[in-house]
Enzyme design. Structure first.
Site, PDB file in Angstrom:
ATOM      1  N   VAL A 256       0.844  -1.204   0.000  1.00 53.18           N
ATOM      2  CA  VAL A 256       0.000   0.000   0.000  1.00 53.18           C
ATOM      3  C   VAL A 256       0.876   1.251   0.000  1.00 53.18           C
ATOM      4  O   VAL A 256       0.646   2.188  -0.780  1.00 53.18           O
ATOM      5  CB  VAL A 256      -0.960   0.009   1.217  1.00 53.18           C
ATOM      6  CG1 VAL A 256      -1.808   1.278   1.206  1.00 53.18           C
ATOM      7  CG2 VAL A 256      -1.864  -1.223   1.217  1.00 53.18           C
TER       8      VAL A 256
ATOM      9  N   VAL B 296      -4.289   4.894   7.278  1.00 53.85           N
ATOM     10  CA  VAL B 296      -5.174   3.821   6.782  1.00 53.85           C
ATOM     11  C   VAL B 296      -4.546   2.471   7.114  1.00 53.85           C
ATOM     12  O   VAL B 296      -4.893   1.461   6.505  1.00 53.85           O
ATOM     13  CB  VAL B 296      -5.479   3.920   5.262  1.00 53.85           C
ATOM     14  CG1 VAL B 296      -6.349   5.097   4.921  1.00 53.85           C
ATOM     15  CG2 VAL B 296      -4.216   3.908   4.448  1.00 53.85           C
ATOM     16  N   ALA B 297      -3.610   2.450   8.081  1.00 53.29           N
ATOM     17  CA  ALA B 297      -2.958   1.174   8.438  1.00 53.29           C
ATOM     18  C   ALA B 297      -3.727   0.513   9.577  1.00 53.29           C
ATOM     19  O   ALA B 297      -4.689  -0.234   9.335  1.00 53.29           O
ATOM     20  CB  ALA B 297      -1.501   1.409   8.794  1.00 53.29           C
ATOM     21  N   ARG B 298      -3.347   0.819  10.797  1.00 55.06           N
ATOM     22  CA  ARG B 298      -4.047   0.309  11.967  1.00 55.06           C
ATOM     23  C   ARG B 298      -4.041   1.393  13.041  1.00 55.06           C
ATOM     24  O   ARG B 298      -3.030   2.075  13.247  1.00 55.06           O
ATOM     25  CB  ARG B 298      -3.345  -0.940  12.527  1.00 55.06           C
ATOM     26  CG  ARG B 298      -3.664  -2.221  11.760  1.00 55.06           C
ATOM     27  CD  ARG B 298      -5.145  -2.603  11.903  1.00 55.06           C
ATOM     28  NE  ARG B 298      -5.502  -3.779  11.132  1.00 55.06           N
ATOM     29  CZ  ARG B 298      -5.954  -3.763   9.877  1.00 55.06           C
ATOM     30  NH1 ARG B 298      -6.092  -2.614   9.232  1.00 55.06           N
ATOM     31  NH2 ARG B 298      -6.282  -4.886   9.271  1.00 55.06           N
TER      32      ARG B 298
ATOM     33  N   ASP C  72      -8.703   6.344   9.136  1.00 56.28           N
ATOM     34  CA  ASP C  72      -9.658   5.317   8.700  1.00 56.28           C
ATOM     35  C   ASP C  72      -9.743   4.196   9.732  1.00 56.28           C
ATOM     36  O   ASP C  72     -10.645   3.371   9.676  1.00 56.28           O
ATOM     37  CB  ASP C  72      -9.193   4.741   7.346  1.00 56.28           C
ATOM     38  CG  ASP C  72     -10.154   3.731   6.769  1.00 56.28           C
ATOM     39  OD1 ASP C  72     -11.378   3.999   6.782  1.00 56.28           O
ATOM     40  OD2 ASP C  72      -9.686   2.660   6.303  1.00 56.28           O
TER      41      ASP C  72
ATOM     42  N   GLU D 271     -12.397  -0.518  17.452  1.00 61.82           N
ATOM     43  CA  GLU D 271     -13.355  -0.276  16.356  1.00 61.82           C
ATOM     44  C   GLU D 271     -14.676  -0.954  16.671  1.00 61.82           C
ATOM     45  O   GLU D 271     -14.667  -2.146  16.997  1.00 61.82           O
ATOM     46  CB  GLU D 271     -12.771  -0.786  15.033  1.00 61.82           C
ATOM     47  CG  GLU D 271     -11.581   0.063  14.608  1.00 61.82           C
ATOM     48  CD  GLU D 271     -11.006  -0.320  13.246  1.00 61.82           C
ATOM     49  OE1 GLU D 271     -11.531  -1.241  12.591  1.00 61.82           O
ATOM     50  OE2 GLU D 271     -10.038   0.312  12.840  1.00 61.82           O
TER      51      GLU D 271
ATOM     52  N   HIS E  19     -13.147   2.569   8.749  1.00 63.62           N
ATOM     53  CA  HIS E  19     -12.321   1.474   8.224  1.00 63.62           C
ATOM     54  C   HIS E  19     -12.793   1.062   6.816  1.00 63.62           C
ATOM     55  O   HIS E  19     -13.200  -0.070   6.574  1.00 63.62           O
ATOM     56  CB  HIS E  19     -12.353   0.265   9.176  1.00 63.62           C
ATOM     57  CG  HIS E  19     -11.183  -0.644   8.994  1.00 63.62           C
ATOM     58  ND1 HIS E  19     -10.625  -1.359  10.029  1.00 63.62           N
ATOM     59  CD2 HIS E  19     -10.440  -0.972   7.900  1.00 63.62           C
ATOM     60  CE1 HIS E  19      -9.610  -2.080   9.592  1.00 63.62           C
ATOM     61  NE2 HIS E  19      -9.484  -1.871   8.290  1.00 63.62           N
TER      62      HIS E  19
ATOM     63  N   GLY F 140     -10.875   1.473   3.995  1.00 64.52           N
ATOM     64  CA  GLY F 140      -9.767   1.374   3.042  1.00 64.52           C
ATOM     65  C   GLY F 140      -9.943   0.290   1.993  1.00 64.52           C
ATOM     66  O   GLY F 140      -9.642   0.489   0.814  1.00 64.52           O
ATOM     67  N   ALA F 141     -10.438  -0.870   2.425  1.00 69.72           N
ATOM     68  CA  ALA F 141     -10.544  -1.990   1.480  1.00 69.72           C
ATOM     69  C   ALA F 141     -11.924  -2.062   0.850  1.00 69.72           C
ATOM     70  O   ALA F 141     -12.207  -2.972   0.069  1.00 69.72           O
ATOM     71  CB  ALA F 141     -10.245  -3.295   2.222  1.00 69.72           C
TER      72      ALA F 141
END
Ligand SMILES: NC(=O)c1ccc[n+]([C@@H]2O[C@H](COP(=O)([O-])OP(=O)(O)OC[C@H]3O[C@@H](n4cnc5c(N)ncnc54)[C@H](O)[C@@H]3O)[C@@H](O)[C@H]2O)c1
Ligand SMILES: O=C(O)[C@H](O)COP(=O)(O)O
Length: 601
Positions: A209, A287-289, A313, A318, A337, A339-340
């Site tokens: 990414v 946008v990772a963790r 994100d 969460e 969340h 991103g995907a």
């Protein structure tokens, strides 16, 4: 796609101990019969996992615990009973899991130790439909021999695009301005943004990414630097990105974009101390963790004006609490969340994970295994017959041990013309471990837990390479397995230096046993094997052959290895079917036969 076959099932294949007590002569010849009374899979591929059958059909059961794209579900349904149960509570998941061979999740399900413990050993594969596996307890999975696979490639572009979307939206206050207009306001002065062109972007985590974000940011005219302790410099150079130290990255960046996995090393990597080193007015995209940022420290850095803006994100919890100061912060843009979450990425991820899970349930090695050695597909194809040989040699060697269970020291020698770097033996070692441990314990061993299981049992496996001259066309000439510090129930299997020794090689794609102790034999490793030591004399093959023939036991191969004419010889007989106790007893009673052993493969 190739047609899917029913998975291999465990079937009892050596159940002598369930029969009445054996006559003493037979017991003497098979002192450890009871040890071999458990069931083995009848045919083994170079498997990682073998699914159990569900009670109502031969299909394995796959629990899909979070929404998965249709194409993936269709693939799974061709092979398995698919139970789509979303929003399970942790307790419900633990209850269901004992009925499942595989579990598919996204980032919203915690697959913790309790899940593996509750599965009672049935759960063989966890498929993470995405990249991050921080929600799966990998240690617990490995200890339970459960393979974890992920879908590492299908959402890369989606995540990178979302990173860029957040970067631009943050710089131009898109979310805040949108909310303001919808609230009836028109605040053109309040939402003056900053430009991206000419600014320095530090990409932390220059993997899939991160590098796609870098490529896109270059296209926006940004100066891109990156920090990643493991990224190859040539990949960075190819994109025109300079790899720098962590401190340099955070100190010079106008924008920071996070793309590393959440690990103990990256946990709260951005914290009070690191925020203090940043350029005043830095803007951060994550946008990772969530866990890679100390979120309370970020709020402090925002309030102190060190961080001008953040676009997030992902969150350490969460969904985040509704009254989270971070989420509610005016200069923070948030998405749940996402991103995907593009149509394309979700279809791709679903297919990628369904193929990985089905492949693993079929016993194939998964290219995306997270807790097992990754072996490239072409290496796997080449090693396949040697993998089978390795397991069978382990299985034979341990059955030659008197008492079976005292095995602690095993030496494996690989004779090959290949340079050591060109021969990956992890898979072979795992399968030898499997072959040694499974016949003497109730533990299910696979590539995932082989090293762990060996360690738990105090089994030390050392490996030696013997470099041969000649063409390195085939990966291996022979594999030799030696078990030290034990006695053998077949004395002829002992080498001169006092170890049980078996050696094999692959001939025309079929594994063969080629040496037992110091006797050379040649028998293909299929079905089962009877080893007899006899005084070398004419007619022995015929005598034993006719005893087997009388019971309709098909002999696949016979081979005699002798020290010298008319002295001792070892006869190896390959049999397709298992001879009865009576037949084996008759073989043992042939006067020239000094010792014999029946070995199940
Ligand atoms: N928000 C989303 O929906 C979404 C989507 C996809 C991926 N992700 C997350 O993005 C992250 C990256 O995914 P990827 O597919 O690029 O993974 P990747 O494995 O290809 O890249 C991760 C990179 O981080 C690097 N890294 C490891 N430790 C580091 C450290 N201490 N400092 C700097 N770099 C370090 C690795 O060397 C690797 O190059 C993962 O956490 C993944 O879960 C999130
Ligand atoms: O790690 C990932 O792949 C992303 O965070 C996506 O997670 P998701 O599958 O829960 O959307």
């Amino acid at each position: 796609m190739a047609s899917l076959k029913t998975p291999t099932l465990k079937t009892p294949s050596f159940a002598l101990s369930s029969k009445p007590r054996l006559p003493s002569a037979f017991s003497a010849a098979f002192p450890n019969t009871a040890r071999f009374s458990r069931s083995y899979p009848q045919r083994r591929r170079f498997l990682i996992v073998t699914a159990s059958s569900s009670s109502f059909s031969n299909k394995p059961t796959v629990l899909v615990a979070e929404k998965l794209g249709e194409a993936g579900l269709t693939l799974l349904q061709e092979f398995a009973n698919v139970d789509c149960s979303y929003n399970l509570s942790p307790e419900e998941l633990c209850t269901k899991i004992s009925l499942c061979d595989a579990l598919i999740v996204r980032s919203g399900t915690k697959v913790n130790r309790e899940v593996f413990e509750s599965s009672g050993g049935r759960l063989k594969v966890v498929g993470r439909a995405g990249v991050g596996i921080d929600n799966v307890d990998l240690s617990a999975a490995t200890e339970h021999g459960c393979l974890v696979v992920n879908a590492p490639t299908a959402n890369t572009v989606a995540a990178a695009e979302h990173g860029i979307a957040l970067l631009a939206a943050m710089a131009r206050n898109v979310a805040q301005a949108d909310a303001s207009v919808k609230a009836g306001k028109w605040q053109r002065n309040k939402y003056v943004g900053v430009s991206l062109v000419g600014k320095t972007l530090a990409v932390l985590g220059f993997g899939k990414v991160g590098s796609e974000v870098a490529r896109r940011a270059k296209g926006l005219g940004m100066h891109v630097i990156a920090h990643d302790p493991y990224a190859p410099a040539d990949r960075a150079r190819a994109i025109g990105v300079e790899l720098v130290s962590f401190d340099e990255a955070i100190a010079t960046a106008d924008f920071i974009s996070l793309h590393m996995p959440l690990t103990p090393a990256t946990n709260k990597m951005l914290n009070d101390e690191t925020f203090a080193k940043m350029k005043k007015g830095v803007r951060i995209v994550n946008v990772a963790r969530g866990g890679v940022i100390d979120e309370e420290a970020l709020v402090r850095a925002l309030d102190a004006g060190i961080v001008a803006q953040a676009a997030l994100d992902v969150f350490s919890e969460e969904p985040p609490k509704q009254d989270s100061k971070l989420v509610q912060h005016e200069r923070v843009t948030v998405t749940p969340h996402l991103g995907a979450s593009t149509m394309e990425a979700q279809e791709g991820v679903a297919i990628e994970i369904a193929e990985a899970v089905v492949g693993a349930l079929k016993g194939e090695l998964a290219a995306t295994a997270v807790n097992a050695p990754m072996v490239p597909a072409e290496v796997l194809t080449e090693l396949k017959p040697y993998v089978e040989l390795a397991e069978k040699l382990g299985r034979l060697a341990v059955q030659l041990v008197a008492g079976g269970s005292g095995v602690k020291t095993v030496k494996v020698s690989y004779a090959s013309s290949r340079a050591p770097d060109d021969l990956d033996t992890r898979l072979l070692r795992a399968m030898i471990t499997k072959g040694i441990i499974e016949p003497i314990s109730s533990v299910f061993v696979n590539l995932v837990n082989a090293d762990y299981t060996a360690k738990q049992r105090g089994l030390r496996i050392t490996e030696e390479r013997i470099l041969l001259d000649g063409s390195p066309e085939s990966p291996l000439e022979s594999i030799q397995v030696q078990i030290a510090n034990v006695e053998s129930k077949f004395a002829s299997a002992m080498s001169e230096s006092g170890e049980i020794k078996v050696e094999g090689r692959v001939k025309d794609g079929i594994p063969h046993l080629t040496k037992v102790g110091s006797f050379e034999v040649d028998v293909s490793l299929e079905g089962s094997i009877i080893l007899c030591r006899q005084v070398d004399q004419p007619g022995m093959i015929g005598t034993v052959g006719s005893i087997l023939g009388e019971e309709n036991v098909n002999v696949s191969f016979m081979s005699v290895g002798r020290v010298a004419p008319r002295k001792h010889a070892v006869m190896a007989i390959g049999v397709d079917d298992q001879p009865s106790k009576e037949t084996l007893k008759r073989i043992g009673e042939v006067p020239a036969i000094e010792e014999f052993v029946f070995l199940k493969l």
